[in-house]
Design an enzyme around this catalytic site. Structure first.
Site, mmCIF file in Angstrom:
data_model
loop_
_atom_site.group_PDB
_atom_site.id
_atom_site.type_symbol
_atom_site.label_atom_id
_atom_site.label_comp_id
_atom_site.label_asym_id
_atom_site.label_seq_id
_atom_site.Cartn_x
_atom_site.Cartn_y
_atom_site.Cartn_z
ATOM 1 N N ARG A 208 50.742 -50.440 -59.403
ATOM 2 C CA ARG A 208 50.399 -50.305 -57.978
ATOM 3 C C ARG A 208 51.468 -49.538 -57.215
ATOM 4 O O ARG A 208 51.177 -48.563 -56.518
ATOM 5 C CB ARG A 208 50.220 -51.689 -57.357
ATOM 6 N N THR A 209 52.696 -49.990 -57.327
ATOM 7 C CA THR A 209 53.752 -49.340 -56.551
ATOM 8 C C THR A 209 53.970 -47.908 -57.025
ATOM 9 O O THR A 209 54.167 -46.994 -56.225
ATOM 10 C CB THR A 209 55.060 -50.155 -56.647
ATOM 11 N N LYS B 133 67.387 -50.008 -77.715
ATOM 12 C CA LYS B 133 68.117 -49.097 -78.596
ATOM 13 C C LYS B 133 69.567 -48.952 -78.160
ATOM 14 O O LYS B 133 70.340 -48.261 -78.809
ATOM 15 C CB LYS B 133 67.441 -47.723 -78.590
ATOM 16 N N ARG C 44 62.363 -48.636 -60.004
ATOM 17 C CA ARG C 44 61.963 -50.045 -60.104
ATOM 18 C C ARG C 44 62.709 -50.620 -61.290
ATOM 19 O O ARG C 44 62.722 -50.010 -62.370
ATOM 20 C CB ARG C 44 60.447 -50.133 -60.321
ATOM 21 N N HIS D 207 62.830 -54.928 -51.793
ATOM 22 C CA HIS D 207 61.687 -54.038 -51.989
ATOM 23 C C HIS D 207 61.429 -53.418 -50.618
ATOM 24 O O HIS D 207 60.489 -53.774 -49.918
ATOM 25 C CB HIS D 207 60.485 -54.847 -52.482
#
Lengths: 430, 312
Positions: free
Chosen positions: B54-55, B82, B104, B132
């Site tokens: 969504r974001t 890794k 994010r 946010h």
């Protein structure tokens, strides 16, 4: 015959303070002469100690030398060099290596690597439980037979109260000391920093003071029950200081240490999310700092121990919750103690030298008075020398000091280990 | 504005400015061809270390409406496994020529760390439990339009209900709403509040029924099932009964009151009623406004004032 002649300094040991020159015999590793003025003879190595205290070498009860297992962060040689530069002539190597210090083979390897480096005495600690897993007792008897005196699962607290009780009971007659990393792990799952206003704001899981105090309280009561003494590692909270103070008032055989970062830095340092300030137990509050300082000043806290914890740079370039905890400490401990603690020099040296030497079980050779015939393990430091901490300038293989750029007061000028100058004018000689 | 990492980076005037700019973006978004050349030639890279369709889609749409070039770099958890450090990942992508990273990350503070390793602008699209900021801005914009409060939120009472402790939305919203003058009440069981609320400009209640009739905005947060594992909640049913919006509570809302949710909703948990039946629900408006607000943020970070007036 060649001697090391220390001139112009002020001797500072458990018998007091006095102006004296000191002659050291490297062949025997002992102090040959102490007098108000000694004249150099041919071939003497003369170390100028003008403006310096000449004290017994420091003993760090708590260092992580990373070898074996994480040699990219530190080796016993590089860690020993940092120790010597910090005025330490003995360090207790924590057992959380890979493999851990739960067998005679590993502790003998650690000791041998220390001897090979020849910069300070490396005293391997032993594990309390096999693999530090908190399940079965490590072979205390065998390890004690190999000279191990301090046992801990540092990095982990021993969670099981029955196991801890048995460990104390079993250790009793062996003449060893068990040291606890006080952390009730059920209360610190995922914890990144001190639980309080700051972590709430930053959105990070908190490490409550209670997690330390609960285990400390339990262990003090186990000491009361078993009559077997204990040492408490890197205490960080005001209430912990109170608990130890009360235990000592009750006459219980307990000792405790505090790390320089815990009496100099607060949790607010984490506001920039810099993993350099992540450490376990975490940086606490101003009130905790004040309590630790008071505890050191009144002797409730016996020793200053660094919890020197090198980490390779790339591991500190991870987000705060993924980066490993720990910071360098060996090369800044004395300066931070002098700069930050409102204590007379003799009390600072006591907490760095003869008190930890007794806890480590090496009081026969470290933290001795500066007197003829004594082992020549000495720190010569200028208490008023101002300098600026530089991460890049450190002997450690790692760079994770939180004090880079900070101006501090007090610097080791020379260190003598077993009669040999291993640090001269602030530089390691080997 | 070089970066947008946290609502605390913004003054109330900055927030008002961004909301006014959002008005322009809403106008552009309403055109037959909703696209302007404002950020032509600018390279915006989405760097998502945590899944969020969504974001990411919202930022992507916003960047495209401003004609920026966009690239999605979905960092699978495997590359972290890794052993590639965050620094290496960022420096590698930055070397391809990036004007702004939209980041994010599941770790609080990761966007702030990244600013040390690149000259590109960093827009925080959600970090851990921390912040946010574009969600808070779109929430402010939704309230501003929904309640016709262009001049600020003085006198408004906003209740935020749910898992405040683990919520970056709550941390950002509390700061943004109070910066604009609102009175904010947090409603949650004590286990879902942060360990300390020192310095938070909020009131706290554990009684949703007592608060519901008096609020102008009821903001529900998502409550995750895994919270039961950490002994934070006895059961989802109990949470729902004590803190969920059911029809009885919905009937107690003032007629003008808005109901908001950052999504995705847990139907039957915090949202027991069908939001489609709530006259005050502006949950889809939040999503729509999200694109315009992110256009405003991208433009503020990357644009120059005059470009916005042109259109294709």
């Amino acid at each position: 015959m060649t001697r090391v002649l220390i001139t112009g300094g002020t001797v500072l040991d458990q018998t007091g303070e006095r102006r004296a020159d000191v002659a050291v015999d490297p062949a025997s590793g002992r102090i040959a002469d102490v007098a108000p003025a000694l004249a150099p003879s041919d071939g003497d190595v003369v170390l100028d100690a003008t403006g310096c205290f000449v004290s017994p070498g420091f003993v760090d009860l708590h260092v992580h030398l990373r070898e074996p297992g994480k040699e990219e962060a530190e080796t016993i040689e590089t860690g020993s060099r940092g120790a010597a530069l910090g005025g330490f002539t003995a360090v207790v190597a924590m057992p959380n290596t890979d493999p851990a210090h739960d067998s005679v083979a590993v502790v003998e390897f650690v000791r041998a690597q220390g001897e090979r480096a020849g910069l300070c005495e490396v005293l391997p600690s032993g594990c309390i439980t096999v693999g530090r897993a908190g399940e079965r007792l490590a072979p205390f008897g065998e390890l004690a037979g190999a000279g191990v005196r301090l046992f801990t699962d540092d990095g982990n607290g021993v969670q099981d109260p029955l196991l801890m009780r048995r460990a104390l009971e079993y250790a009793g007659p062996l003449g060893i000391t068990l040291a606890q990393h006080c952390e009730t792990s059920a209360l610190t799952k995922g914890a990144v920093m001190h639980e309080g206003a700051c972590c709430s704001h930053l959105g990070l899981p908190g490490w409550p003071a209670l997690a330390e105090e609960l285990m400390l309280f339990r262990d003090i009561e186990l000491v009361r029950l078993t009559g077997v003494g204990m040492h408490f590692l890197h205490l960080s909270t005001a209430r912990s200081v109170e608990l130890v103070r009360a235990a000592k008032a009750d006459g219980l055989p307990v000792t405790a240490e505090a790390a320089p970062h815990h009496f100099t830095l607060t949790d607010e340092m984490l506001t920039g999310y810099d993993p350099l300030f992540k450490v376990n137990p975490p940086l606490r509050t101003r009130a905790d700092i004040d309590a630790l300082k008071a505890g050191l000043a009144d002797g409730t806290i016996d020793a200053i121990a660094t919890d020197h914890a090198p980490h390779a740079p790339h591991t500190k370039e991870l987000p705060l919750d993924q980066a490993p905890p720990g910071m360098l400490g060996l090369e800044t401990a004395l300066a931070l103690a002098i700069s930050e603690l409102d204590m007379p020099p003799a009390a600072v040296v006591a907490a760095l030298s003869w008190k930890p030497a007794a806890i480590a079980g090496v009081a026969d050779r470290h933290g001795r008075p500066v007197a003829v015939g004594e082992p020549a393990n000495l720190a010569l430091f200028d208490p008023s020398h101002e300098w600026t901490v530089s991460a890049a300038g450190m002997a450690s293989k790692s760079r994770n000091t939180p004090y880079g750029g900070r101006t501090v007061r007090g610097k080791v000028r020379h260190t003598i280990f077993r009669g040999h100058p291993v640090v001269v004018d602030g530089h390691a000689t080997r | 504005m070089k970066h947008l990492l946290s609502i605390t980076d913004l003054s109330p005037a900055d927030i008002h400015g961004l909301l006014e700019l959002t008005d322009h973006m809403v106008e552009i978004s309403g055109r037959p061809i909703p696209k302007v050349p404002a950020l032509r030639g600018r390279n915006v890279v989405s760097l998502f270390f945590e899944d969020s369709t969504r974001t990411r889609t919202s930022f992507d749409t916003a960047a495209k409406r401003l004609s920026a070039d966009t690239m999605n770099f979905a960092v699978s958890s495997s590359s972290v496994n890794k052993g590639e450090s965050l620094r290496d990942t960022v420096e590698t992508i930055a070397a391809m020529g990036v004007d702004a990273f939209v980041v994010r990350h599941k770790s609080s503070g990761a966007p702030q760390m990244i600013t040390r390793w690149t000259n590109a602008s960093i827009i925080n699209a959600g970090d851990g439990w921390h912040q946010h900021p574009t969600q808070a801005l779109l929430d402010c914009y939704t309230i501003r339009t929904g309640l016709n409060r262009r001049d600020g939120f003085d006198g408004l009472h906003i209740a935020i209900v749910g898992d405040i402790r683990h919520s970056r939305v709550a941390r950002s919203d509390v700061q943004a709403f109070s910066a604009l003058g609102a009175r904010v009440t947090l409603i949650a069981p004590p286990t879902l509040l942060p360990p300390s609320l020192e310095g938070w400009p909020v009131e706290v209640s554990h009684d949703l029924d007592a608060v519901v009739p008096h609020v102008d905005v009821l903001y529900l947060l998502r409550v995750q099932r895994e919270r039961m594992d950490d002994a934070l909640l006895p059961s989802m049913e109990e949470y729902s009964a004590m803190y969920g919006l059911d029809s009885r509570r919905a009937a107690q809302l003032a007629p003008h009151a808005l109901v908001m949710h950052p999504g995705p909703m847990n139907r039957g948990v915090e949202m027991v009623v069908d939001p489609a039946e709530l006259p005050g629900s502006v949950i889809l408006n939040q999503v729509t406004n999200g694109v315009a607000v992110r256009m405003a943020v991208l433009f503020s970070v990357l644009g120059s004032g005059s470009d916005l007036r042109g259109s294709e």
